[in-house]
Structure formats: C-alpha cells, structure tokens
Write an enzyme that holds these catalytic residues in place. Sequence first.
Site, PDB file in Angstrom:
ATOM      1  N   ARG A 186      64.507  33.195  23.734  1.00 50.09           N
ATOM      2  CA  ARG A 186      64.080  33.133  25.292  1.00 50.09           C
ATOM      3  C   ARG A 186      62.639  32.247  25.179  1.00 50.09           C
ATOM      4  NH1 ARG A 186      68.498  31.880  24.504  1.00 50.09           N
ATOM      5  NH2 ARG A 186      70.575  33.464  26.012  1.00 50.09           N
ATOM      6  N   SER A 217      71.313  34.055  34.565  1.00 49.49           N
ATOM      7  CA  SER A 217      70.886  35.496  34.645  1.00 49.49           C
ATOM      8  C   SER A 217      69.399  35.630  34.288  1.00 49.49           C
ATOM      9  CB  SER A 217      71.556  35.415  32.446  1.00 49.49           C
ATOM     10  OG  SER A 217      70.968  36.825  32.377  1.00 49.49           O
ATOM     11  N   GLU A 222      63.988  36.100  32.548  1.00 52.37           N
ATOM     12  CA  GLU A 222      64.176  35.626  32.221  1.00 52.37           C
ATOM     13  C   GLU A 222      64.226  34.220  32.614  1.00 52.37           C
ATOM     14  OE1 GLU A 222      68.790  33.187  30.724  1.00 52.37           O
ATOM     15  OE2 GLU A 222      67.845  35.164  29.231  1.00 52.37           O
TER      16      GLU A 222
END
Length: 306
Positions: free
Chosen positions: A177, A227, A297
């Site tokens: 990420r 998410s 995230e």
Amino acid sequence: MNTRVTIHEVLKTIIKPKNVKVDEPLSNHTFTKTGGKADFLVFPETNKEVQDVYQYAMQQQISITIIGFGSNLIIRDGGIRGIVMSLKKLNSIQIKGTKIITQSGAAISDVSKFALSQSQTGLEFACGIPGSVGGAVHMNAGAYGGEIKDVIKECVVINKNSDLITLNKEQIGLSYRKSHVAEQGHIILEVIFELNPGVYEEIHAKMDDFTLQRQRKQPLEYPSCGSVFKRPLGHFAGKLIQESGLQGKQIGGAQVSTRHAGFIVNIDKATATDYIKLIQHIQNTVKSKLGVELETEVKVIGEDLK
C-alpha cells in the site's frame, strides 16, 4: 494577483472551459459521497493540459491536489482550497504485444477486462478494484493475492519540476500500500503493464470467481471508500474490529458495515466528519481492547468545516 476571477480565466485558456468547475462539491466525486467544495475542479484531457495546469499552479504558488476516482479517499467537509485536478478523462487503453499501455485515469477494472479481451493474464485480481490506474499504482492496490507491483513495467510521470520522466519498476518503488511515486508527489500520466499470454476461458473463470467473492463479502449496496484499514502484521483488520464489538457501530450517517467490518458505509447522508470520527473511534477501541494499532489505508485530505 491571484484572484478567483483571474485563476478561473487562466484555467479556461489552458483547458476547455467546460472542464473547469468553480465551487464544485467534491461529494459528487468520491465513493463515500462526502466532501466539501473545491475552489476549482479541472478535468484535463491531455498530458500537456495536465503539465500546463501544474506549471501554472507552481508558478503562481497555488495549491494543487490530484485525484482519481475518489474511491480510496475521504475529503473533509471544508473541501479543498486552490486547484483540484481530476485525471478521469485521461482514460485510453492500448495493447502492444504483451504490454498494456494505459493512461492513469482509466479504471483499473476496465484494464483488467481489456486484458481479458486480449487473452492476457496477470490482472485478474484487479477486476473488482474500483479505483483509477493512477490511484492503484500510487498505493500498490491489490486483491486476491495479486498486487500492481506484480504486473507493472514502467510509468510516465510529471515530477516536482514539471518535467515528464519515465520510471522503471524499481524507481516506482512499490510495497504494501505504498510507492515512491506517492511519497515524491509525482503525477502519474501513463502506465505500462507487462502481462503474459493466457487462455481466455481460464482468465474469465478466475475473474468470475473473484467477482462472486466480492459480491458475497463486500457491502456494495452502500457508498463506501472500500477497505478502510491496512492489514496489521499477523492480523486482519475486519476481524479485529469484529472482535472489539464494533460491527454495526454508527456515528452520524457512517456505519461499520454489518456485512464486512473492514468497511465503513454511508447509510444515511454521512459527512466526512462522521467517517473520520468513526475511524478514530475504531482505532482507539481496537488499541484499547486488543493492543493493535490500525493504520488507515484510505487517504484523508482537505480542510475541516469552519
């Protein structure tokens, strides 16, 4: 002097006037359907327009923010000052041998489907990822065991000096990420993926399976930013949230999804403030009860409402 009128007039000389919006609600451009207004929101259609807007902003010391689809983004209720540039109109996808060459504003799911149409394998994991190619590269998006770093070859970016440069896979610097591209503030214009010849029916079957899994597990019926948290080492964020008794927890119109605790959904005209407060509550509760730090995230940008 950079008055609003002056900035507006200059922007309309750089790109088509229809692609320049003033005081545009960014809630129209995020997957959560939240976010305040942009002073100016522009939609360039060519790499040169992106470069020219960026150069103008740098020369005049006007704040500039780049967005893709707003799928992994929370924009605070006070909006964003200066110029917001959406790259969604840069969306061409082409193939050359086993290389797929795409502009950064194309949907990564569309690139996955295009690869299928050409019987190229490697991008099946991206068939349900809702973001743009540029956004996917920025955060090394992944799903079902695949990541962008597995298939990217190089990309063309605008750097801090407004120069167009080509970066190879190592220079893009993708990890979980994260990317050097994001850390260095580059604007991604074009991405080249290196895939492999495959069997159409097998690629199609894998994509169908991933789509079915997504439909079963994810709360696709409500607006959300996907998410919310990164996967903590040795844990799953959704499971931790569930174990902390937070599934179904609601602040304002934002709720921890009852279908998948890793998602926060907009069930009743949620504001960005609702989202942020719920995120902080989740982080504090999971840390207090289970001793695990949850890192977001999703990216949070913009100003608070005054």
